[in-house]
Design an enzyme around this catalytic site. Sequence first.
Site, short mmCIF file in Angstrom:
data_model
loop_
_atom_site.label_atom_id
_atom_site.label_comp_id
_atom_site.label_asym_id
_atom_site.label_seq_id
_atom_site.Cartn_x
_atom_site.Cartn_y
_atom_site.Cartn_z
N ALA A 1 0.95 -1.58 -0.11
CA ALA A 1 0.07 0.29 0.13
C ALA A 1 1.23 1.37 0.13
O ALA A 1 0.12 2.16 -0.69
CB ALA A 1 -1.31 0.20 1.26
N MET A 2 1.96 0.91 0.17
CA MET A 2 3.06 1.94 0.57
C MET A 2 3.24 2.83 -1.01
O MET A 2 3.70 2.38 -1.59
CB MET A 2 3.96 2.18 0.83
CG MET A 2 4.92 3.33 0.80
SD MET A 2 6.75 2.62 1.84
CE MET A 2 7.62 3.94 1.20
#
Lengths: 109, 514
Positions: A81-82
């Site tokens: 998700a980063m």
Amino acid sequence: MKKAKLVNCIFDCLVAIIFTISNAWSTQNEKNNPGFAWKDGAEIYAKICAYCHEAHVGPQIRNRELPAAYIRTIVRNGNRAMPAFRPSEIDDESLTKLADFISNKKAQH
Amino acid sequence: MASQYIALPKGVSEKNFDAAIRDFRKVLGETSVLTSAEQLAPYIKTMMPVPDSDHTPSAALLATTVEQIQKIVAICNQYKVPIWMISTGKNLGYGSAAPAERGQVVLDLKRMNRILEVDKDLAFALVEPGVTYQQLYDYIKEHKLGLWLSMPAPSAIAGPVGNTLDRGVGYTPYGEHFLFACGMEVVLANGEVLRTGMGSMPNSNTWQVFKWGYGPYLDGIFTQSNYGIVTKFGFWLMPEPPAFKPFVIQYQHEEDIVEIVETIRPLRISGVIPNAVVIAHALYEAPVKAKRSDYVSGPGSIPDEAVYRIMKDHKLGIWNVYAALYGTQEQIDVNWKIVTQAFGQSGKAKILTEQEAADDPAFAYRAKLMRGEMTLTEFSLYNWRGGGGSMWFAPVSQARGSETLKQMALTKQILAKYGLDYSGEFIVGMRDMHHIVDVLYDKTDPEQTKAAYQCFDELLTEFSARGYGTYRVNTAFMDKVAETYGPVQRKVHKTLKKALDPNGIIAPGKSGIR
């Protein structure tokens, strides 16, 4: 078909003429403003990383002696998700400072 | 022989692309034209359930001036090379920094990051595309200007130009961002530079204070569009109010959305509640406080029973209405009385203010958003399923209780069919509600990724069949959404495109326009 080509040709000529004419608007009051630049690794950490990594959104990354090369790779590629961060956001020199800040215990408090 | 590029623009030979790259480098210098896989890696990652290779750029150009952009479009016209513009590149869940189509050249405007003007008295800003909300927030604080920003949840790393051009929203009284836009500078495909509204008039000092100028209003055609490259952008800022009172109103049953919307609409339309209110479902707020794996395991969507346990354990309503009052203390006191009377009538609402909820992490980040302070806490959503998959499903609803309930039920039903959870909220409107649903899935799981794609496709199909239009969508589904608005609008969009960009060099595919 021929008409379309002619229109495109005229358009292309117009492009060549226009971009050679300087635009009076775009130079006003702007030359003296250099834009934004990061000060140091601590600033980047505070203004980007900390919002997740100090807020229980992403994992803690300080004081873990993460290798600087690993940090640089994750920043440029993202991780699950980063999001990835581009050199236009964090230039290579600033990224080196950021990686040093995160991986070097002495740089932190 | 293998190509030296990781992708090529559609219909452009490597020889011609070589020539274009050579010319780009003459304009920008060697280091501002990126073509290697390593350099382009940050432009490839998306959260969409399609292969990243579908959206791999051929190159990225780091421009810093209007003159450079004029020269870039000339080169693009010469070699028929398409460009895809990004500003901060953080349109997460809508396509991130990757282009709409494989092989497009990303025109990265992040380094155009000058704050050109912030006027304290008239409360407006004029900025370049690369300015982030954090940068502007710091500038306003440093210069003690007493102005507030409105920004979306990715606040610090996103920016006002990209967000407003994609018609994004925030949470303050200025939350419908395009309503507060005032004046743009746009480089057109032929290299001309247009200043919209009053900006077209030499020596005008009203560019950022009067939107309409003279003749047809043009700013709208440069939002969600590919008719030009916006290089300067004006917008209004909210003067800091003397007092601010955030609050949350919790309800316990999904059907209560009807009462919430019916109660809140007149308060919004009359201006008693001035800000872009959020009606967040428990599963939108839960990730700030809870882990999904503590309540459910295995495939399938989370059962209602588990959602009720989360609510109980973490003091959430099934609906959590976040709103705020702004103004003098006297104004707030009067409006607070109206709000509490309106929501107190049925006895179903639980009203909490900072006094009771200041330490609650969900309340704390919502309060920050409603006063324009930086926070990325909403990214907790991405931890719910993990794996970095996210798409925003964003249909528009009337601000009518029965309609919001219908939309919620239909969304939840379709998500459940594919084993996905309803992480939804209704936001913004006086007369409308943006129904925003984060379709979260694990992108490292091929089965879940496939299900997410099919689910999103079905959501769009079923909603459009009922007349529910989508206001914004990720780059994998732009054509599908454009189709739902019918052939006449598509034809008008195409006619404008042909007139303004006959070679189709600017962001082909944006909003389904080519």
